[in-house]
Motif scaffolding. Structure first.
Motif, PDB file in Angstrom:
ATOM      1  N   LEU A 109      -0.007  -6.903  12.814  1.00 23.79           N
ATOM      2  CA  LEU A 109      -1.558  -6.545  13.518  1.00 23.79           C
ATOM      3  C   LEU A 109      -2.390  -7.636  12.744  1.00 23.79           C
ATOM      4  CD1 LEU A 109      -1.959  -2.813  12.346  1.00 23.79           C
ATOM      5  CD2 LEU A 109      -2.091  -3.990  14.769  1.00 23.79           C
ATOM      6  N   GLU A 111       4.566  -3.713   7.734  1.00 22.60           N
ATOM      7  CA  GLU A 111       3.856  -3.305   8.881  1.00 22.60           C
ATOM      8  C   GLU A 111       2.663  -3.722   9.336  1.00 22.60           C
ATOM      9  OE1 GLU A 111       4.836  -1.599   6.111  1.00 22.60           O
ATOM     10  OE2 GLU A 111       6.916  -0.917   6.754  1.00 22.60           O
ATOM     11  N   GLU A 112       1.906  -4.214   8.387  1.00 28.86           N
ATOM     12  CA  GLU A 112       0.344  -4.578   8.690  1.00 28.86           C
ATOM     13  C   GLU A 112       0.553  -6.252   9.319  1.00 28.86           C
ATOM     14  OE1 GLU A 112      -2.336  -1.924   5.637  1.00 28.86           O
ATOM     15  OE2 GLU A 112      -1.262  -3.714   5.193  1.00 28.86           O
ATOM     16  N   ILE A 152      -6.836  -1.850   8.733  1.00 31.24           N
ATOM     17  CA  ILE A 152      -6.374  -3.085   9.370  1.00 31.24           C
ATOM     18  C   ILE A 152      -6.000  -2.393  10.953  1.00 31.24           C
ATOM     19  CG2 ILE A 152      -4.425  -4.758   9.922  1.00 31.24           C
ATOM     20  CD1 ILE A 152      -4.405  -5.137   6.973  1.00 31.24           C
ATOM     21  N   ALA A 153      -5.518  -1.551  11.173  1.00 30.65           N
ATOM     22  CA  ALA A 153      -5.226  -0.968  12.560  1.00 30.65           C
ATOM     23  C   ALA A 153      -6.559  -0.794  13.156  1.00 30.65           C
ATOM     24  CB  ALA A 153      -4.280   0.271  12.398  1.00 30.65           C
TER      25      ALA A 153
END
Length: 945
Positions: free
Chosen positions: A321, A317-318, A348-349
């Protein structure tokens, strides 16, 4: 000068590996291998014949960074490629399935060189400690290290924070032994008085010189033996330093100089090595962890997170990003390190969300870093404060651009207030040499500011109260630019898009300012009207719709009617092409037509009539569509533009095709085709490419008329032309209107699947919703026809339900027919009959007759499967054939004949079945390879025996 420190070589095949020097040679010449791949080779070669577990390898090579085996496989593959170990029989590195990797080559350890008299090698003088690990720069360090053997004066040039100092320090440590430890690091960063350059160098060399001119003493010292001087951060002392460097290099023959600077010395004998940003992952939705971590920028980001926060594993998911963060930071090493240091606090987000703020310029890095490297703002302050007024003003003003910009645009926007156009361009050239502006990678000359530099410069523009002034100039320039673009109809579409499409981000930025609190709404309205052609040609109908709505709201009820007409036309077209059956489109286009008639504007009268006709197609009112096509043709009859007449014929051809008159439709479309050679300009009122769109409708009509080979060949050429053309919506129609259905009807389901997949990917890439809905349903129908009814039928039903009102678009009609037919094959006859009755009612109510023969035939097949209704099947087959014959649709007639013949064979009426098939096949002069012709001829052969 020794080439390398004392190192014991591992020899295998034509290779020699020097582990301590991290050097691999092939037949005596250095062989470049990536840093990770070289680490793997050294580790495996140190334990020859032993199977090394993959987890152990990953832990050794990546230390505290958690990566999956995909990264390991990638670098092992790179290593094998470098070793030429890519055949079926590996000679050096073997994969042991389920266990790990093994180095299997026969090794020979070369003895170290014979003992030399002891030399007392002093440690490097004043050289900073090396980084624990250099990420993404191994190849560059190697090139510069080797370059120092060939060139006596090298300069590493690049913007602040890109890693020049780290590279130079690493090179210094790598070559230290070659210079007997005489490597001296001179940091000119703190120096403010250029007259102290020589004494600063002397101090770094450990010399105490009391003479007024220390240069002779420096030369005396430097002539005593090999030495490497590393001059760091030279950009602010270049004028004084350049002549001194030329002199000491000339007079001290064993000296090498390696300098770092944001611009070159432009000195005699200087070899420039420009340091570029770290490679970043591309902008793509399907990026996985393994692929992201093959890019040095992402590797650096993840490793710095691990250093500051402890063991870290990048999740799926990261990964996108992280890729986005690296791209937005332009691969600048300092920026990436500073951002990685925020992850522990913000995640991270959260870190990604803060990148656009000036707050990110103040993020602090290592306490031990020199002040100019502790924040991005400090690094940029250092460069900005060194600029003369003309260059600092130009840099500030250029911050209003988004992305790349042309020199002409820069001169138009940044010149003025005491700065002429030529001075602006000279300032840009100087800013390029100082690494504050980068040339763009496009074929025509364009420039861009790195995002961090742009954010910094825009802050300076705000501080001086200049933002509104230059944002206005920026918007005015692009208003004028796109007013010219709308009139440019002679430039081929791919070239037009490369010229004008590149400015999309600048248009968006200008409109955001114009409709913002400090903007100019009137300017925004004019720019919106001018930019409509851009959005249409980029197939950005949703954006066009929203921008037009914003401009119309700002215009109010009392604005200029011509502007209102232009904006209403844009809104109506964007609803029609972007939403399909949009109820709002018709009244908007009718108002556009009223305004065009009142203003006697021929172009917009035709635009409105075209839009209204397409709206009737979308809503299934084919009789009304034909009437509007007649109105369009009458309005175009008096036009001096021949393309208007061609558009009238094309519009009528489409209307006749859907009304089921294939013969007259063919006459109209062939008339357009015969006139295409005179088409010198792109029609102003047509959103697709006229040449290409003519051919996919020709292919459909040819197919229905039984000219299968011509239709298939035309569709194949059309795909190549559409792909090369570059217009997103046109290519959707190429695939969806001809390539997909023709492959499907011909029984070539492999090609149908290939075209359907390409269409779906294309719609997702360009966010073209309606064609995306159709592509998903079409692909489900292909699944059924390839034999997987259990999977495909529920999926087809689900995708058609998801399409909602879009199902009433003409393109969905064959898919509804397939749903009914496939329901029968899945023994869901009643459901199939329900579907077919609904669709037949729709076709009769709307005069949507082109597919009617096939729907009636499908109904006959469903009736045959139902004991209660089987008696009505024959009548339906004969009805289908009669209607197809009247329409000139030989393909539907053939299908009806096959169904009727099979029914008659079942009833023992073989002779009549043979006569029907022979008559139907006799109408075909081509198409022997399509499924229905083969089926008919197989039946004929069976009946004749």
């Amino acid at each position: 000068m020794p080439d390398r420190i004392e190192d014991s070589a591992i020899s295998f095949g034509p290779f020699r590996l020097f582990p301590k020097s991290r050097l691999l040679e092939k037949e005596g010449s250095p062989l470049h291998v990536g840093g990770r791949a070289l680490d793997i080779l050294i580790f495996l070669a140190e334990r020859p014949g032993e199977v090394i577990d993959k987890r152990e390898l990953v832990k050794r090579i990546w230390a505290d960074v958690n990566v999956d085996e995909g990264s390991l496989r990638f670098h092992v593959a790179a290593l094998r490629k470098a070793l030429g170990d890519t055949g079926k029989s590996a000679r050096y590195v073997v994969n042991v399935p389920g266990r790990g990797y093994c180095f299997v080559a026969s090794l020979a350890h070369a003895a170290p060189p014979a003992a030399q008299p002891a030399v007392n090698i002093a440690p490097p003088r004043s050289l900073p400690s090396p980084l624990s690990k250099m990420v993404g720069r191994e190849e560059i360090v190697e090139k510069i290290s080797n370059g120092l053997s060939l060139h006596r004066f090298m300069t590493v040039v690049g913007p602040g924070g890109i890693g020049k100092t780290a590279v130079a320090v690493t090179v210094g440590h790598r070559r230290s032994a070659d210079f007997g430890g005489r490597v001296f690091f001179v940091d000119f960063g703190p120096l403010r008085d250029a007259s102290h350059i020589a004494t600063t160098i002397a101090s770094a060399l450990g010399l105490t010189i009391s003479a007024e001119d220390p240069t002779p003493a420096l030369l005396t010292f430097l002539k005593t033996g090999p030495a490497l001087l590393i001059f760091d951060s030279c950009e602010h002392v270049l004028d004084a330093l350049a002549p001194l460097v030329e002199r000491i290099v000339r007079d001290a023959p064993q000296l090498r100089v390696l300098a770092t600077s944001r611009e070159s010395f432009r000195s005699d004998g200087e070899r420039i090595f420009r340091l570029f940003p770290l490679d970043c992952p591309p902008e793509r939705e399907d990026l996985g962890v393994a692929e992201v971590l093959t890019y040095p920028a992402a590797q650096l980001f993840v490793e710095r997170i691990a250093q500051s926060s402890g063991p870290f594993q990048l999740s799926a998911e990261e990964a996108p990003l992280v890729a986005s963060i690296c791209r937005r930071l332009d691969g600048i090493a300092l920026a990436i390190e500073l951002a990685a240091g925020r992850v522990n606090a913000y995640g991270i987000a959260g870190t990604a969300s803060l990148l656009d703020s000036r707050f990110s310029l103040q993020w602090r890095g290592r306490r031990t870093a020199v002040p100019r490297h502790q924040t991005l703002a400090a690094a940029l302050d250092w460069s900005y404060d060194l600029l003369p007024p003309a260059e600092s003003a130009t840099l500030r003003r250029l911050s209003v651009f988004a992305g790349a910009f042309a020199p002409e645009a820069a001169a138009a926007v940044a010149a003025g207030d005491g700065l002429g156009a030529s001075e602006t361009l000279e300032a840009i050239d100087s800013l390029v040499t100082k690494s504050l502006i980068s040339p763009s990678g496009s074929r025509t000359l364009r420039y861009r500011l790195l995002d961090t530099t742009r954010t910094y410069a825009h802050g300076k523009l705000n501080e001086l109260g200049e933002t509104s002034q230059f944002a206005r100039r920026h918007a005015e320039h692009f208003r004028d630019f796109f007013e010219r673009a709308e009139a440019d109809t002679s430039t081929p579409l791919p070239e037009w898009l490369s010229i004008y499409g590149a400015e999309l981000d600048n248009v968006r930025t200008a409109l955001n300012w114009a409709f913002g609190p400090d903007g100019d709404a009137a300017l925004g309205i004019a720019l919106t009207a001018a930019a409509v052609t851009l959005w249409v040609r980029l197939s950005l109908f949703a954006e066009c719709r929203e921008r037009a709505k914003t401009a119309l709201t700002a215009l109010g009820d009392s604005g200029d009617d011509r502007i209102r007409m232009q904006l209403l036309s844009a809104l109506g077209w964007s609803l029609m092409y972007g939403e399909g059956r949009a109820r709002e489109a018709r009244p908007i286009l009718e108002t556009t037509l009223e305004l065009a008639d009142r203003l006697d504007d021929k172009d917009f009268r035709l635009r409105a009539l075209w839009g209204l006709c397409i709206d009737q197609f979308n809503n299934g009112q084919f009789g009304k569509a034909r009437a509007l096509a007649d109105r369009f043709a009458n309005a175009a009859a008096n036009s001096s533009d021949r393309t208007d007449l061609m558009l009238g014929d094309r519009l009528m051809a489409v209307a006749l095709h859907y009304l089921g008159d294939q013969n007259d439709a063919r006459l109209r479309i062939e008339r357009v085709n015969a006139s295409l050679h005179v088409l010198a300009e792109k029609p102003k009122i047509f959103p697709l490419d006229l040449r290409i769109s003519t051919q996919y409708f020709r292919a459909r009509i040819l197919w229905l008329q039984g000219l299968a080979d011509q239709a298939r060949a035309l569709a194949a050429r059309n795909i190549e032309e559409g792909r090369a053309n570059g217009h997103a919506l046109t290519f959707c129609s190429v695939l969806g209107q001809a390539a997909c259905p023709i492959a499907f009807w011909s029984g070539d389901f492999e090609a149908a699947e290939r075209h359907g997949t390409e269409l779906l990917e294309h719609t997702e890439r360009h966010a073209i919703r309606l064609w995306g809905l159709w592509a998903r349903a079409f692909n489900a129908a292909v699944v059924v026809r390839r034999g997987d009814v259990a999977t495909g039928l529920p999926l087809l039903r689900e995708e058609l339900n998801r399409a909602g009102d879009a199902r009433f678009l003409p393109r969905f009609l064959p898919l509804l027919g397939e749903l009914a037919a496939c329901s029968g094959e899945a023994h869901q006859v009643d459901r199939g009959l329900d579907v077919i009755e609904d669709v037949l009612t729709r076709c009769n109510d709307r005069q949507e007759l082109w597919y009617l023969p096939e729907l009636i035939r499908i109904k006959g097949e469903l009736l045959l499967k139902s004991p209660r209704h089987a008696g009505g099947a024959e009548a339906r087959f004969r009805e289908a054939m009669d209607i197809a014959n009247q329409q000139g649709a030989r393909f539907w007639e053939l299908r009806g004949a096959i169904s009727l013949a099979r029914f008659m064979i079942g009833a023992g009426q073989n002779a009549e079945a043979l006569a029907i098939l022979e008559h139907a096949c006799g109408a075909f002069s081509e198409g022997a390879g399509i499924a229905d012709i083969r089926s008919a001829r197989d039946l004929i052969a069976q009946l004749r025996t």
